[in-house]
Write a protein that holds these residues in place. Structure first.
Motif, PDB file in Angstrom:
ATOM      1  N   MET A   1      45.156  35.787  21.217  1.00  0.00           N
ATOM      2  CA  MET A   1      43.731  35.854  21.572  1.00  0.00           C
ATOM      3  C   MET A   1      42.881  35.363  20.400  1.00  0.00           C
ATOM      4  SD  MET A   1      41.722  38.497  23.720  1.00  0.00           S
ATOM      5  CE  MET A   1      39.957  38.607  23.798  1.00  0.00           C
ATOM      6  N   LYS A   2      41.896  34.536  20.722  1.00  0.00           N
ATOM      7  CA  LYS A   2      41.028  33.995  19.682  1.00  0.00           C
ATOM      8  C   LYS A   2      40.131  35.075  19.098  1.00  0.00           C
ATOM      9  CE  LYS A   2      40.567  29.314  21.595  1.00  0.00           C
ATOM     10  NZ  LYS A   2      39.592  28.356  22.147  1.00  0.00           N
ATOM     11  N   ASP A   3      39.749  34.882  17.837  1.00  0.00           N
ATOM     12  CA  ASP A   3      38.792  35.787  17.204  1.00  0.00           C
ATOM     13  C   ASP A   3      37.372  35.347  17.542  1.00  0.00           C
ATOM     14  OD1 ASP A   3      40.732  37.332  15.966  1.00  0.00           O
ATOM     15  OD2 ASP A   3      40.842  35.979  14.248  1.00  0.00           O
ATOM     16  N   LYS A   4      36.500  36.336  17.696  1.00  0.00           N
ATOM     17  CA  LYS A   4      35.092  36.023  17.944  1.00  0.00           C
ATOM     18  C   LYS A   4      34.445  35.471  16.689  1.00  0.00           C
ATOM     19  CE  LYS A   4      33.998  39.336  21.601  1.00  0.00           C
ATOM     20  NZ  LYS A   4      33.302  40.589  21.928  1.00  0.00           N
ATOM     21  N   LYS A   5      33.694  34.394  16.876  1.00  0.00           N
ATOM     22  CA  LYS A   5      32.898  33.837  15.782  1.00  0.00           C
ATOM     23  C   LYS A   5      31.578  34.602  15.652  1.00  0.00           C
ATOM     24  CE  LYS A   5      31.412  29.252  14.192  1.00  0.00           C
ATOM     25  NZ  LYS A   5      31.305  27.827  14.568  1.00  0.00           N
ATOM     26  N   TYR A   6      31.110  35.158  16.760  1.00  0.00           N
ATOM     27  CA  TYR A   6      29.842  35.886  16.811  1.00  0.00           C
ATOM     28  C   TYR A   6      30.026  37.185  17.601  1.00  0.00           C
ATOM     29  CZ  TYR A   6      28.310  31.071  15.944  1.00  0.00           C
ATOM     30  OH  TYR A   6      28.186  29.801  15.442  1.00  0.00           O
ATOM     31  N   ASP A   7      29.122  38.121  17.376  1.00  0.00           N
ATOM     32  CA  ASP A   7      29.104  39.367  18.149  1.00  0.00           C
ATOM     33  C   ASP A   7      27.918  39.429  19.108  1.00  0.00           C
ATOM     34  OD1 ASP A   7      31.379  40.533  16.853  1.00  0.00           O
ATOM     35  OD2 ASP A   7      30.098  40.872  15.105  1.00  0.00           O
ATOM     36  N   ALA A   8      26.935  38.552  18.911  1.00  0.00           N
ATOM     37  CA  ALA A   8      25.722  38.602  19.735  1.00  0.00           C
ATOM     38  C   ALA A   8      25.198  37.200  19.999  1.00  0.00           C
ATOM     39  CB  ALA A   8      24.639  39.442  19.048  1.00  0.00           C
ATOM     40  N   VAL A   9      24.529  37.065  21.141  1.00  0.00           N
ATOM     41  CA  VAL A   9      23.888  35.808  21.525  1.00  0.00           C
ATOM     42  C   VAL A   9      22.413  36.094  21.776  1.00  0.00           C
ATOM     43  CG1 VAL A   9      23.890  33.869  23.127  1.00  0.00           C
ATOM     44  CG2 VAL A   9      26.038  35.081  22.637  1.00  0.00           C
ATOM     45  N   ILE A  10      21.553  35.369  21.058  1.00  0.00           N
ATOM     46  CA  ILE A  10      20.100  35.490  21.243  1.00  0.00           C
ATOM     47  C   ILE A  10      19.637  34.291  22.058  1.00  0.00           C
ATOM     48  CG2 ILE A  10      17.874  35.803  20.113  1.00  0.00           C
ATOM     49  CD1 ILE A  10      19.903  37.941  19.316  1.00  0.00           C
ATOM     50  N   PHE A  11      19.075  34.554  23.227  1.00  0.00           N
ATOM     51  CA  PHE A  11      18.650  33.480  24.129  1.00  0.00           C
ATOM     52  C   PHE A  11      17.140  33.270  24.092  1.00  0.00           C
ATOM     53  CE2 PHE A  11      22.564  34.876  26.327  1.00  0.00           C
ATOM     54  CZ  PHE A  11      23.184  33.655  26.573  1.00  0.00           C
ATOM     55  N   ASP A  12      16.734  32.013  24.082  1.00  0.00           N
ATOM     56  CA  ASP A  12      15.384  31.646  24.497  1.00  0.00           C
ATOM     57  C   ASP A  12      15.291  31.903  26.001  1.00  0.00           C
ATOM     58  OD1 ASP A  12      12.822  30.224  24.570  1.00  0.00           O
ATOM     59  OD2 ASP A  12      13.966  28.576  25.475  1.00  0.00           O
ATOM     60  N   LEU A  13      14.088  31.958  26.541  1.00  0.00           N
ATOM     61  CA  LEU A  13      13.909  32.270  27.966  1.00  0.00           C
ATOM     62  C   LEU A  13      13.557  31.029  28.785  1.00  0.00           C
ATOM     63  CD1 LEU A  13      13.818  34.448  30.166  1.00  0.00           C
ATOM     64  CD2 LEU A  13      11.423  34.866  29.534  1.00  0.00           C
ATOM     65  N   VAL A 112      14.577  36.242  23.199  1.00  0.00           N
ATOM     66  CA  VAL A 112      13.420  36.110  22.306  1.00  0.00           C
ATOM     67  C   VAL A 112      12.597  34.926  22.800  1.00  0.00           C
ATOM     68  CG1 VAL A 112      12.630  35.617  19.981  1.00  0.00           C
ATOM     69  CG2 VAL A 112      14.584  37.125  20.320  1.00  0.00           C
ATOM     70  N   SER A 113      11.362  35.194  23.161  1.00  0.00           N
ATOM     71  CA  SER A 113      10.522  34.181  23.804  1.00  0.00           C
ATOM     72  C   SER A 113       9.138  34.148  23.178  1.00  0.00           C
ATOM     73  CB  SER A 113      10.396  34.514  25.300  1.00  0.00           C
ATOM     74  OG  SER A 113       9.484  33.656  25.940  1.00  0.00           O
ATOM     75  N   ASN A 114       8.483  32.994  23.286  1.00  0.00           N
ATOM     76  CA  ASN A 114       7.072  32.895  22.910  1.00  0.00           C
ATOM     77  C   ASN A 114       6.147  33.203  24.083  1.00  0.00           C
ATOM     78  OD1 ASN A 114       7.274  32.386  20.185  1.00  0.00           O
ATOM     79  ND2 ASN A 114       7.141  30.162  20.375  1.00  0.00           N
ATOM     80  N   LYS A 115       6.727  33.518  25.231  1.00  0.00           N
ATOM     81  CA  LYS A 115       5.913  33.989  26.348  1.00  0.00           C
ATOM     82  C   LYS A 115       5.356  35.370  25.977  1.00  0.00           C
ATOM     83  CE  LYS A 115       7.709  33.398  30.467  1.00  0.00           C
ATOM     84  NZ  LYS A 115       6.854  32.369  31.078  1.00  0.00           N
ATOM     85  N   TYR A 116       4.171  35.714  26.487  1.00  0.00           N
ATOM     86  CA  TYR A 116       3.571  36.979  26.093  1.00  0.00           C
ATOM     87  C   TYR A 116       4.442  38.154  26.525  1.00  0.00           C
ATOM     88  CZ  TYR A 116       1.475  36.596  30.781  1.00  0.00           C
ATOM     89  OH  TYR A 116       1.274  36.424  32.125  1.00  0.00           O
ATOM     90  N   TYR A 117       4.371  39.226  25.750  1.00  0.00           N
ATOM     91  CA  TYR A 117       5.330  40.332  25.807  1.00  0.00           C
ATOM     92  C   TYR A 117       5.485  40.915  27.216  1.00  0.00           C
ATOM     93  CZ  TYR A 117       7.724  44.589  24.282  1.00  0.00           C
ATOM     94  OH  TYR A 117       8.634  45.589  24.117  1.00  0.00           O
ATOM     95  N   GLU A 118       4.368  41.149  27.884  1.00  0.00           N
ATOM     96  CA  GLU A 118       4.434  41.778  29.203  1.00  0.00           C
ATOM     97  C   GLU A 118       5.179  40.894  30.198  1.00  0.00           C
ATOM     98  OE1 GLU A 118       1.103  43.412  26.911  1.00  0.00           O
ATOM     99  OE2 GLU A 118       1.682  41.362  27.423  1.00  0.00           O
ATOM    100  N   GLY A 137       8.811  39.333  23.262  1.00  0.00           N
ATOM    101  CA  GLY A 137       7.872  38.253  23.513  1.00  0.00           C
ATOM    102  C   GLY A 137       6.735  38.282  22.507  1.00  0.00           C
ATOM    103  N   GLU A 138       5.783  37.401  22.716  1.00  0.00           N
ATOM    104  CA  GLU A 138       4.641  37.297  21.808  1.00  0.00           C
ATOM    105  C   GLU A 138       3.770  38.539  21.929  1.00  0.00           C
ATOM    106  OE1 GLU A 138       0.828  34.371  20.883  1.00  0.00           O
ATOM    107  OE2 GLU A 138       2.028  34.062  22.674  1.00  0.00           O
ATOM    108  N   ARG A 139       3.417  39.128  20.795  1.00  0.00           N
ATOM    109  CA  ARG A 139       2.500  40.271  20.799  1.00  0.00           C
ATOM    110  C   ARG A 139       1.796  40.346  19.449  1.00  0.00           C
ATOM    111  NH1 ARG A 139       7.703  43.048  20.361  1.00  0.00           N
ATOM    112  NH2 ARG A 139       7.786  44.317  18.461  1.00  0.00           N
ATOM    113  N   GLU A 140       0.765  41.146  19.386  1.00  0.00           N
ATOM    114  CA  GLU A 140       0.004  41.306  18.142  1.00  0.00           C
ATOM    115  C   GLU A 140       0.905  41.850  17.032  1.00  0.00           C
ATOM    116  OE1 GLU A 140      -3.263  40.629  17.370  1.00  0.00           O
ATOM    117  OE2 GLU A 140      -3.388  39.653  19.336  1.00  0.00           O
ATOM    118  N   GLY A 141       0.703  41.345  15.833  1.00  0.00           N
ATOM    119  CA  GLY A 141       1.374  41.918  14.678  1.00  0.00           C
ATOM    120  C   GLY A 141       2.747  41.354  14.387  1.00  0.00           C
TER     121      GLY A 141
END
Length: 219
Positions: A1-13, A112-118, A137-141
């Motif tokens: 079995m291959k070893d994982k190169k990563y443990d997580a994937v962060i997707f754009d939306l 993780v997106s630049n679309k507004y948070y809601e 998403g995008e939010r203040e602060g």
């Protein structure tokens, strides 16, 4: 079995998991036509998206933010989009199969997106809650992409280091975001940008179909 190169994937939306372009175009043009301005074409909107809805509206309007009707148009856009953001929006083919496979294989996932948070939260609940719980998403602060802040926030929520995660997106904003965060990046071929545009932005690793992504997550 291959070893994982990563443990997580962060997707754009937008342009990566969901094709949202027509609904964005319709809401932009609702605001523009309502204020007597020229509507924008599909290809123009394709080039304008990626930096959040305020920037989308700036690029779509004559004179941008300096236009005296900007605030009114942006408010009209947001009100319309909140009601119509799912009229034509849909998942790209194979996306749910990909997410299900990643979950089975034990990968953590976030959006993780630049679309507004809601808007991000609403779309997460509708399409992705079975597969992931972290969606930012995008939010203040907090600085939006291509600043690394939203990605770092997602990694913190997941409890994963940037070295053990990979960023997946379709645009020059995503490529720059991964670079600014110090993460590897996989660029998808089904989104809002052409391969030429992606290569010019510094894209190096590409997939043309969602399920191709899995083999790149292993050593």
């Amino acid at each position: 079995m291959k070893d994982k190169k990563y443990d997580a994937v962060i997707f754009d939306l937008d342009g990566t998991l969901l094709n949202t372009l027509e609904d964005l175009m319709d809401s932009v043009n609702f605001a523009l036509s309502g204020l007597g301005m020229k509507e924008r074409s599909y290809d123009e909107i394709r080039h304008f998206v990626g930096n959040g809805v305020q920037r989308l509206m700036e690029l779509s309007m004559p004179e941008g933010k300096a236009n005296p009707k900007f605030d009114e148009a942006f408010a009209m856009f947001k009100e319309h989009y909140l009601e119509h953001c799912n009229d034509k929006t849909d998942l790209y083919p194979e996306i749910l199969e990909l997410l299900a496979a990643l979950k089975r294989e034990g990968f953590q996932m976030a959006i993780v997106s630049n679309k507004y948070y809601e808007g991000v939260q609403a779309l997460k609940e509708q399409y992705f809650k079975e597969y992931l719980s972290v969606a930012i998403g995008e939010r203040e602060g907090i600085c939006k992409k291509p600043a690394p802040d939203t990605v770092i926030a997602a990694l913190k929520e997941l409890g994963i280091s940037k070295e053990r995660a990979v960023y997946v997106g379709d645009s020059e904003v995503d490529i720059a975001t991964a670079a600014n965060t110090g993460m590897d990046c996989i660029v998808v071929g089904w989104g809002f940008r052409t391969r030429e545009e992606q290569e010019e932005a510094g894209g190096k690793v590409f997939v043309e179909q969602p399920m191709e992504l899995i083999e790149l997550l292993y050593e």
